[in-house]
Design a protein around this motif. Structure first.
Motif, PDB file in Angstrom:
ATOM      1  N   LEU A  23       0.667  -1.093  -0.317  1.00 38.61           N
ATOM      2  CA  LEU A  23      -0.115  -0.120  -0.504  1.00 38.61           C
ATOM      3  C   LEU A  23       0.734   0.846  -0.164  1.00 38.61           C
ATOM      4  N   VAL A  24       1.876   1.378   1.069  1.00 39.96           N
ATOM      5  CA  VAL A  24       2.801   2.247   0.853  1.00 39.96           C
ATOM      6  C   VAL A  24       3.284   2.862  -0.784  1.00 39.96           C
ATOM      7  N   TRP A  25       4.364   1.815  -0.735  1.00 38.03           N
ATOM      8  CA  TRP A  25       4.554   1.516  -2.297  1.00 38.03           C
ATOM      9  C   TRP A  25       3.449   2.024  -3.103  1.00 38.03           C
ATOM     10  N   ALA A  26       2.605   1.641  -3.507  1.00 39.01           N
ATOM     11  CA  ALA A  26       1.353   2.023  -4.242  1.00 39.01           C
ATOM     12  C   ALA A  26       0.993   3.239  -4.418  1.00 39.01           C
ATOM     13  N   ASN A  27       1.182   4.347  -2.925  1.00 38.71           N
ATOM     14  CA  ASN A  27       0.367   5.365  -3.267  1.00 38.71           C
ATOM     15  C   ASN A  27       2.150   6.384  -2.806  1.00 38.71           C
ATOM     16  N   SER A  28       2.783   5.599  -3.218  1.00 37.63           N
ATOM     17  CA  SER A  28       4.155   6.865  -3.426  1.00 37.63           C
ATOM     18  C   SER A  28       5.155   7.507  -4.451  1.00 37.63           C
ATOM     19  N   PRO A  29       5.449   8.373  -4.399  1.00 46.44           N
ATOM     20  CA  PRO A  29       6.091   8.378  -6.081  1.00 46.44           C
ATOM     21  C   PRO A  29       7.058   7.486  -7.305  1.00 46.44           C
ATOM     22  N   TRP A  30       7.105   6.495  -6.222  1.00 47.01           N
ATOM     23  CA  TRP A  30       7.468   5.396  -6.933  1.00 47.01           C
ATOM     24  C   TRP A  30       6.318   4.579  -7.316  1.00 47.01           C
ATOM     25  N   SER A  31       5.316   4.143  -7.481  1.00 44.51           N
ATOM     26  CA  SER A  31       4.666   3.268  -8.077  1.00 44.51           C
ATOM     27  C   SER A  31       4.271   3.322  -9.356  1.00 44.51           C
ATOM     28  N   ALA A  32       4.950   3.256  -9.838  1.00 41.72           N
ATOM     29  CA  ALA A  32       5.330   2.881 -11.208  1.00 41.72           C
ATOM     30  C   ALA A  32       5.759   1.250 -11.199  1.00 41.72           C
ATOM     31  N   SER A  33       7.310   2.457 -10.229  1.00 42.42           N
ATOM     32  CA  SER A  33       8.138   1.101 -10.446  1.00 42.42           C
ATOM     33  C   SER A  33       7.483  -0.331  -9.645  1.00 42.42           C
TER      34      SER A  33
ATOM     35  N   ALA B 107      -1.231  -8.098  -4.631  1.00 44.33           N
ATOM     36  CA  ALA B 107      -1.972  -8.222  -4.742  1.00 44.33           C
ATOM     37  C   ALA B 107      -3.333  -7.028  -3.646  1.00 44.33           C
ATOM     38  N   ALA B 108      -2.168  -6.657  -2.732  1.00 43.67           N
ATOM     39  CA  ALA B 108      -3.105  -5.181  -2.049  1.00 43.67           C
ATOM     40  C   ALA B 108      -2.337  -4.097  -2.366  1.00 43.67           C
ATOM     41  N   GLY B 109      -1.471  -3.788  -3.094  1.00 42.94           N
ATOM     42  CA  GLY B 109      -0.975  -3.000  -4.047  1.00 42.94           C
ATOM     43  C   GLY B 109      -1.820  -1.886  -4.786  1.00 42.94           C
ATOM     44  N   VAL B 110      -2.504  -0.914  -3.212  1.00 43.72           N
ATOM     45  CA  VAL B 110      -3.806  -0.730  -4.929  1.00 43.72           C
ATOM     46  C   VAL B 110      -3.684   1.095  -4.703  1.00 43.72           C
ATOM     47  N   THR B 111      -4.010   2.331  -5.359  1.00 44.28           N
ATOM     48  CA  THR B 111      -3.905   3.234  -5.357  1.00 44.28           C
ATOM     49  C   THR B 111      -5.130   4.041  -4.925  1.00 44.28           C
ATOM     50  N   VAL B 112      -4.928   4.381  -3.268  1.00 44.73           N
ATOM     51  CA  VAL B 112      -6.103   5.200  -3.117  1.00 44.73           C
ATOM     52  C   VAL B 112      -6.865   6.200  -3.439  1.00 44.73           C
ATOM     53  N   GLY B 113      -5.477   7.282  -3.594  1.00 47.60           N
ATOM     54  CA  GLY B 113      -6.371   9.130  -4.264  1.00 47.60           C
ATOM     55  C   GLY B 113      -6.982   9.169  -3.658  1.00 47.60           C
TER      56      GLY B 113
END
Length: 444
Positions: free
Chosen positions: A47-57, A299-305
Motif C-alpha cells: 500500500l505504501v509503495w503503490a501510493n508513493s511517488p515510486w508507484s510506477a516501479s 494483490a494489496a497494492g492499490v492506489t487509493v488517491g
C-alpha cells in the motif's frame, strides 16, 4: 414436559476436545500468527509503495513476466499472476491436508462436533453473499459477479489480530476458528472452480489426472522424496492451470490424496500420524511465511488517491456490498447459524463460555483478505477500476471487523485468561492439563 430421555446429558456446543487435538491446534495457530504478521507487513508495504511517488516501479514489478509458453502450456505469466495462481496453490495444499486431517483423525471425525463449524461456515458464506447481491443488484449482472468476495475468512489475518490484542482464547474457540476457516476455504475454492471458470480445456484436465494419480500412488506408499513429489505436484498444477480451472484447485486435490494415518491396517485414528502430518509440518511454514505474504504484497497494492479517491471507491455498490458483507454479513451468518443450531438441536453452550465470546469470534470471521482478493481478481480483473475498488473495500471491511472484534475480545480478555489458567493446570505433572483428564484417567 421435555422429550429428552431421563438421565441423558444435554450436548454442549464448543465443548472441550481431546488434549492431542488441542495441542495440535495451538501449534498450528502459533505458526499462523507469524504468517499473519508477515502478511500484514507485506500488505502495508504494498500500500505504501503503490501510493508513493515510486508507484510506477511497483506496477512494473507486478507486471514483470517470467516463464515460458513451451510444450503448449501458457506459463509466461506476470509475477502477480504467479503469486495468485502458483503460490496460493501451496496455501490450498495445506488447506487440503488440514481438512482431511480434521475429518479423518481429528476431533471433527465425530459428526456431532463437525456439524457446528460446517453449518457456521455455510451461514457465514450465505449471508454476506446475499448482502452483496442486495447492494449490487440495481447495477446489473456484471456488478453481481463478485458475490463470493465477502464470503471468505482469512485465518492468518485473524490469528495475527488475536496475537496483537493478546487474548487468551479457550481451546474450543480456537479450534472452532481454525476449522471454520478451513471449511470456509474449501467452500471458497469450490465456488472458484464452479462459478469463476469460463472455458475448460478437457484435454488438459484429463492429462492432469496422470501426475495426480502418480502423486497419490507415491504418498499412499509413504514416499517422502521431494525430488519426486514436487515435480508431480508441479505437473498437476500446470495442467490444471492450462485447463482453465483456477490452478489453486490443484493444491486442494493434491492435499486430499495424502494419507492421514500411519497404517490403515492398524485401524482408527489411534494408528498414529501419517504422511499428511509430516508434509504439513514441512509445507505450512512455506505457505504462511512465503506464499501468502508474497501474494498479499502483489494483490494489496492499490492506489487509493487520497480522501477523495477513498470516498469515490466507497460510493461503488460493489465496495459497499463487500464492506457490509464482511462486517455485518459474516457476523450475522456465523453467530446466527450457531444460535439456530443450538435451538434446533437443544444443545447448550459449554459452561466455560458465554454467547458474547461466540459473538466476538463471529466478528473476527469478518476478516477476509487472501481469498477475497483472489476472487475479486477473478470476478472483475486485477487492474480494472472495479478491481481496485474491491481491494480498498476488502481492506476496509477487514480492518473494521478486526477493530470491532478487538474491542469486544479485549473486554473479555480477563475472562479468557481465567479460563486458560484453569485449562492449563497440571497438578499431577504428567504433561497433560488436568482438565483434559477424567477421573479414571488420573494416575494411582
Amino acid at each position: 414436559m421435555s422429550d429428552q430421555p431421563r438421565g441423558s446429558v444435554r450436548r454442549a456446543l464448543f465443548s472441550r476436545g481431546s488434549w492431542a487435538e488441542t495441542s495440535r491446534v495451538s501449534e498450528i495457530l502459533r505458526q499462523e500468527t507469524v504468517g499473519g504478521a508477515l502478511l500484514l507487513i507485506a500488505a502495508v508495504a504494498a500500500l505504501v509503495w503503490a501510493n508513493s511517488p515510486w508507484s510506477a516501479s511497483y506496477d512494473a514489478l507486478r507486471e514483470l513476466h517470467v516463464g515460458s509458453d513451451s510444450f503448449g502450456l501458457h506459463l509466461n505469466l506476470s509475477l502477480g499472476t504467479w503469486a495468485a495462481d502458483g503460490l496460493l496453490a501451496i496455501f490450498f495444499f495445506v488447506v487440503g491436508l488440514e481438512l482431511k486431517r480434521e475429518f479423518v483423525a481429528g476431533d471433527l471425525r465425530d459428526p456431532a462436533r463437525a456439524a457446528l463449524p460446517i453449518a457456521a461456515a455455510v451461514g457465514g458464506m450465505a449471508v454476506p453473499a446475499l448482502i452483496f447481491v442486495a447492494f449490487t443488484a440495481p447495477a446489473g449482472p456484471e456488478a453481481m459477479r463478485g458475490w463470493a468476495i465477502p464470503t471468505a475468512t482469512d485465518i492468518a489475518f485473524a490469528v495475527a489480530v488475536l496475537a496483537v490484542i493478546s487474548t487468551h482464547l479457550p481451546a474450543a474457540l480456537r479450534t472452532f476458528l481454525l476449522t471454520l476457516a478451513v471449511v470456509d476455504d474449501l467452500l471458497a475454492i469450490t465456488v472458484i472452480a464452479v462459478f469463476y471458470t469460463d472455458d475448460v480445456e478437457l484435454w488438459a484436465l484429463a492429462a492432469a489426472v496422470v501426475p495426480l494419480a502418480l502423486f497419490a500412488l507415491c504418498v499412499q506408499r509413504r514416499v517422502h522424496a521431494w525430488w519426486l513429489l514436487v515435480p508431480l505436484g508441479a505437473a498437476t498444477w500446470a495442467l490444471v492451470h492450462e485447463s482453465g480451472i483456477h490452478a489453486t484447485v490443484a493444491g486442494v486435490l493434491l492435499g486430499f490424496t495424502v494419507p492421514v494415518l500411519r497404517s490403515a491396517a492398524a485401524g482408527g485414528p489411534d494408528a498414529g500420524p501419517g504422511l499428511a502430518e509430516h508434509l504439513e509440518h514441512v509445507v505450512r511454514p512455506v505457505s504462511a511465511g512465503v506464499a501468502v505474504p508474497v501474494f498479499a504484497f502483489f494483490a494489496a497494492g492499490v492506489t487509493v488517491g487520497g480522501y477523495q479517491g477513498l470516498v469515490a471507491s466507497l460510493g461503488d455498490p460493489i465496495a459497499l456490498g463487500i464492506v457490509f458483507g464482511l462486517v455485518v454479513g459474516k457476523m450475522i451468518g456465523v453467530f446466527g447459524t450457531t444460535r439456530i443450531l443450538a435451538a434446533v438441536t437443544r444443545a447448550s453452550l459449554d459452561s466455560s463460555l458465554r454467547w458474547v465470546d461466540v459473538f466476538g469470534m463471529s466478528m473476527l470471521a469478518g476478516i477476509g483478505f487472501t481469498v477475497s482478493l483472489l476472487i475479486g481478481e477473478l470476478a472483475y480483473g486485477p487492474y480494472s477500476e472495479q478491481g481496485e475498488h474491491v481491494k480498498i473495500a476488502v481492506l476496509i471491511g477487514s480492518l473494521v471487523s478486526a477493530m470491532l472484534a478487538a474491542v469486544l475480545l479485549r473486554i473479555r480478555n480477563r475472562q479468557y485468561r481465567a479460563i486458560e489458567a484453569d485449562e492449563t493446570r497440571d497438578d499431577d505433572h504428567d504433561g497433560i492439563p488436568d482438565v483434559f483428564q477424567t477421573d479414571r484417567d488420573q494416575p494411582g
